[in-house]
Scaffold this motif. Structure first.
Motif, PDB file in Angstrom:
ATOM      1  N   GLU A  84       0.812  -1.221   0.000  1.00  0.00           N
ATOM      2  CA  GLU A  84       0.000   0.000   0.000  1.00  0.00           C
ATOM      3  C   GLU A  84       0.846   1.272   0.000  1.00  0.00           C
ATOM      4  OE1 GLU A  84      -0.103  -1.897   4.156  1.00  0.00           O
ATOM      5  OE2 GLU A  84      -0.424  -2.583   2.111  1.00  0.00           O
ATOM      6  N   ASP A  85       2.156   1.166   0.263  1.00  0.00           N
ATOM      7  CA  ASP A  85       3.043   2.331   0.210  1.00  0.00           C
ATOM      8  C   ASP A  85       3.341   2.764  -1.226  1.00  0.00           C
ATOM      9  OD1 ASP A  85       3.304   2.307   2.998  1.00  0.00           O
ATOM     10  OD2 ASP A  85       5.109   1.055   2.934  1.00  0.00           O
ATOM     11  N   VAL A  86       3.203   1.843  -2.162  1.00  0.00           N
ATOM     12  CA  VAL A  86       3.556   2.114  -3.559  1.00  0.00           C
ATOM     13  C   VAL A  86       2.519   3.053  -4.181  1.00  0.00           C
ATOM     14  CG1 VAL A  86       3.926   1.087  -5.844  1.00  0.00           C
ATOM     15  CG2 VAL A  86       4.736  -0.106  -3.782  1.00  0.00           C
ATOM     16  N   ASP A  87       3.000   4.146  -4.750  1.00  0.00           N
ATOM     17  CA  ASP A  87       2.114   5.114  -5.404  1.00  0.00           C
ATOM     18  C   ASP A  87       1.861   4.767  -6.863  1.00  0.00           C
ATOM     19  OD1 ASP A  87       1.782   7.050  -3.219  1.00  0.00           O
ATOM     20  OD2 ASP A  87       3.931   7.387  -3.489  1.00  0.00           O
ATOM     21  N   LEU A  88       2.880   4.226  -7.544  1.00  0.00           N
ATOM     22  CA  LEU A  88       2.752   3.957  -8.971  1.00  0.00           C
ATOM     23  C   LEU A  88       3.630   2.773  -9.343  1.00  0.00           C
ATOM     24  CD1 LEU A  88       1.281   5.300 -11.400  1.00  0.00           C
ATOM     25  CD2 LEU A  88       3.438   6.479 -11.891  1.00  0.00           C
ATOM     26  N   VAL A  89       3.084   1.879 -10.163  1.00  0.00           N
ATOM     27  CA  VAL A  89       3.823   0.717 -10.663  1.00  0.00           C
ATOM     28  C   VAL A  89       4.076   0.938 -12.146  1.00  0.00           C
ATOM     29  CG1 VAL A  89       3.827  -1.779 -10.990  1.00  0.00           C
ATOM     30  CG2 VAL A  89       2.715  -0.786  -8.970  1.00  0.00           C
ATOM     31  N   VAL A  90       5.352   0.883 -12.520  1.00  0.00           N
ATOM     32  CA  VAL A  90       5.763   1.059 -13.915  1.00  0.00           C
ATOM     33  C   VAL A  90       6.272  -0.298 -14.396  1.00  0.00           C
ATOM     34  CG1 VAL A  90       7.223   2.375 -15.500  1.00  0.00           C
ATOM     35  CG2 VAL A  90       6.414   3.443 -13.370  1.00  0.00           C
ATOM     36  N   PRO A  91       5.389  -1.092 -15.021  1.00  0.00           N
ATOM     37  CA  PRO A  91       5.764  -2.459 -15.379  1.00  0.00           C
ATOM     38  C   PRO A  91       6.145  -2.632 -16.843  1.00  0.00           C
ATOM     39  CG  PRO A  91       3.405  -2.245 -15.477  1.00  0.00           C
ATOM     40  CD  PRO A  91       3.959  -0.872 -15.131  1.00  0.00           C
ATOM     41  N   HIS A  92       6.951  -3.650 -17.087  1.00  0.00           N
ATOM     42  CA  HIS A  92       7.125  -4.158 -18.448  1.00  0.00           C
ATOM     43  C   HIS A  92       5.769  -4.716 -18.849  1.00  0.00           C
ATOM     44  CE1 HIS A  92       8.581  -6.443 -21.848  1.00  0.00           C
ATOM     45  NE2 HIS A  92       7.997  -7.502 -21.345  1.00  0.00           N
ATOM     46  N   GLN A  93       5.390  -4.519 -20.088  1.00  0.00           N
ATOM     47  CA  GLN A  93       4.083  -5.015 -20.510  1.00  0.00           C
ATOM     48  C   GLN A  93       4.113  -5.458 -21.961  1.00  0.00           C
ATOM     49  OE1 GLN A  93       1.370  -1.431 -20.095  1.00  0.00           O
ATOM     50  NE2 GLN A  93       3.176  -0.843 -18.939  1.00  0.00           N
ATOM     51  N   ALA A  94       4.051  -6.760 -22.111  1.00  0.00           N
ATOM     52  CA  ALA A  94       4.045  -7.337 -23.453  1.00  0.00           C
ATOM     53  C   ALA A  94       2.668  -7.275 -24.089  1.00  0.00           C
ATOM     54  CB  ALA A  94       4.532  -8.778 -23.398  1.00  0.00           C
ATOM     55  N   SER A  95       1.629  -7.262 -23.262  1.00  0.00           N
ATOM     56  CA  SER A  95       0.265  -7.235 -23.794  1.00  0.00           C
ATOM     57  C   SER A  95      -0.696  -6.784 -22.700  1.00  0.00           C
ATOM     58  CB  SER A  95      -0.139  -8.628 -24.272  1.00  0.00           C
ATOM     59  OG  SER A  95      -0.349  -9.491 -23.171  1.00  0.00           O
ATOM     60  N   PRO A  96      -1.888  -6.311 -23.081  1.00  0.00           N
ATOM     61  CA  PRO A  96      -2.888  -5.955 -22.068  1.00  0.00           C
ATOM     62  C   PRO A  96      -3.272  -7.143 -21.193  1.00  0.00           C
ATOM     63  CG  PRO A  96      -3.486  -4.998 -24.183  1.00  0.00           C
ATOM     64  CD  PRO A  96      -2.320  -5.929 -24.428  1.00  0.00           C
ATOM     65  N   ILE A  97      -3.314  -8.345 -21.770  1.00  0.00           N
ATOM     66  CA  ILE A  97      -3.667  -9.549 -21.005  1.00  0.00           C
ATOM     67  C   ILE A  97      -2.593  -9.839 -19.953  1.00  0.00           C
ATOM     68  CG2 ILE A  97      -3.989 -12.052 -21.158  1.00  0.00           C
ATOM     69  CD1 ILE A  97      -5.278 -11.513 -23.927  1.00  0.00           C
ATOM     70  N   ALA A  98      -1.318  -9.738 -20.344  1.00  0.00           N
ATOM     71  CA  ALA A  98      -0.222  -9.986 -19.402  1.00  0.00           C
ATOM     72  C   ALA A  98      -0.232  -8.951 -18.276  1.00  0.00           C
ATOM     73  CB  ALA A  98       1.122  -9.961 -20.132  1.00  0.00           C
ATOM     74  N   LEU A  99      -0.537  -7.703 -18.619  1.00  0.00           N
ATOM     75  CA  LEU A  99      -0.588  -6.655 -17.608  1.00  0.00           C
ATOM     76  C   LEU A  99      -1.725  -6.898 -16.619  1.00  0.00           C
ATOM     77  CD1 LEU A  99       0.661  -4.008 -16.628  1.00  0.00           C
ATOM     78  CD2 LEU A  99      -0.974  -2.823 -18.090  1.00  0.00           C
ATOM     79  N   ALA A 100      -2.883  -7.279 -17.128  1.00  0.00           N
ATOM     80  CA  ALA A 100      -4.027  -7.572 -16.242  1.00  0.00           C
ATOM     81  C   ALA A 100      -3.712  -8.749 -15.331  1.00  0.00           C
ATOM     82  CB  ALA A 100      -5.273  -7.854 -17.080  1.00  0.00           C
ATOM     83  N   HIS A 101      -3.045  -9.769 -15.863  1.00  0.00           N
ATOM     84  CA  HIS A 101      -2.674 -10.927 -15.036  1.00  0.00           C
ATOM     85  C   HIS A 101      -1.682 -10.506 -13.951  1.00  0.00           C
ATOM     86  CE1 HIS A 101      -1.763 -14.962 -13.814  1.00  0.00           C
ATOM     87  NE2 HIS A 101      -0.486 -14.711 -13.989  1.00  0.00           N
ATOM     88  N   MET A 102      -0.700  -9.667 -14.312  1.00  0.00           N
ATOM     89  CA  MET A 102       0.275  -9.203 -13.333  1.00  0.00           C
ATOM     90  C   MET A 102      -0.430  -8.428 -12.218  1.00  0.00           C
ATOM     91  SD  MET A 102       2.290  -6.415 -12.149  1.00  0.00           S
ATOM     92  CE  MET A 102       2.027  -5.200 -13.399  1.00  0.00           C
ATOM     93  N   ALA A 103      -1.404  -7.601 -12.585  1.00  0.00           N
ATOM     94  CA  ALA A 103      -2.137  -6.833 -11.574  1.00  0.00           C
ATOM     95  C   ALA A 103      -2.898  -7.763 -10.636  1.00  0.00           C
ATOM     96  CB  ALA A 103      -3.094  -5.858 -12.256  1.00  0.00           C
ATOM     97  N   ARG A 104      -3.550  -8.764 -11.188  1.00  0.00           N
ATOM     98  CA  ARG A 104      -4.288  -9.728 -10.346  1.00  0.00           C
ATOM     99  C   ARG A 104      -3.333 -10.487  -9.436  1.00  0.00           C
ATOM    100  NH1 ARG A 104      -6.802 -10.785 -15.143  1.00  0.00           N
ATOM    101  NH2 ARG A 104      -5.645 -12.712 -15.428  1.00  0.00           N
ATOM    102  N   GLN A 105      -2.241 -10.920  -9.993  1.00  0.00           N
ATOM    103  CA  GLN A 105      -1.289 -11.753  -9.251  1.00  0.00           C
ATOM    104  C   GLN A 105      -0.611 -10.985  -8.118  1.00  0.00           C
ATOM    105  OE1 GLN A 105       2.032 -13.271 -11.528  1.00  0.00           O
ATOM    106  NE2 GLN A 105       1.866 -15.225 -10.498  1.00  0.00           N
TER     107      GLN A 105
END
Length: 165
Positions: A84-105
């Motif tokens: 909860e301390d994290v203000d913003l996550v700047v992720p590698h993203q190969a696809s919208p599906i991979a990004l959504a999975h990373m967020a869920r995980q």
């Protein structure tokens, strides 16, 4: 690339960084014609047949699913941060599906993610600096914020950095 400068007094800092490799995924992607396996002059057909990048997406997905959330937890622990301390996550993203999975995980709320995949497509290795630039231009990065950079690569490797802006 992202160009950083030395922080002045009371400016941002790198709170933690972490890299890990899970070599069990070595065969899940690659270019078979690399190195000396196939001689271009003596084996032109075999060389051509193995010259394109191949990837077993399901296997890479399984490996990433198995290890990524623990990796993120370890990075946060090194930084002395809670999720909860994290203000913003700047992720590698190969696809919208991979990004959504990373967020869920990982459990990060979608509004904390810089999502460029849907608008700009797969940026491959440039996705993290590109996403950071998009976030800065949109006014989502401000001094004092806690940013989490998360990267993945084929094979399977993870890299992350916890940075105070």
């Amino acid at each position: 690339a992202a160009v950083l400068r030395r922080a002045g007094p009371a400016e941002g800092k790198v709170a933690a960084s972490l890299m890990r490799t899970y070599p069990s995924g070595w065969g899940a992607c690659g270019i078979g014609a690399g190195g000396t396996r196939f001689d271009f002059h003596r084996q032109p057909e075999e060389f051509a047949d193995n010259s394109l990048f191949h990837m077993d997406g399901k296997e890479l997905f399984r490996l990433t699913s198995r290890h990524f959330s623990g990796f993120v937890g370890d990075l946060l622990e090194r930084a002395g941060w809670r999720q909860e301390d994290v203000d913003l996550v700047v992720p590698h993203q190969a696809s919208p599906i991979a990004l959504a999975h990373m967020a869920r995980q990982t459990g990060f709320a979608p509004e904390k993610l810089v999502d460029i995949a849907a608008r700009f497509g797969n940026q491959i290795a440039a996705s993290i600096p590109f996403a950071l630039d998009v976030a800065r231009r949109e006014g989502r990065v401000a001094p004092g914020m806690k940013l989490l950079f998360l990267g993945t690569s084929a094979g399977v490797s993870f890299g992350g950095m916890a940075l105070e802006a």
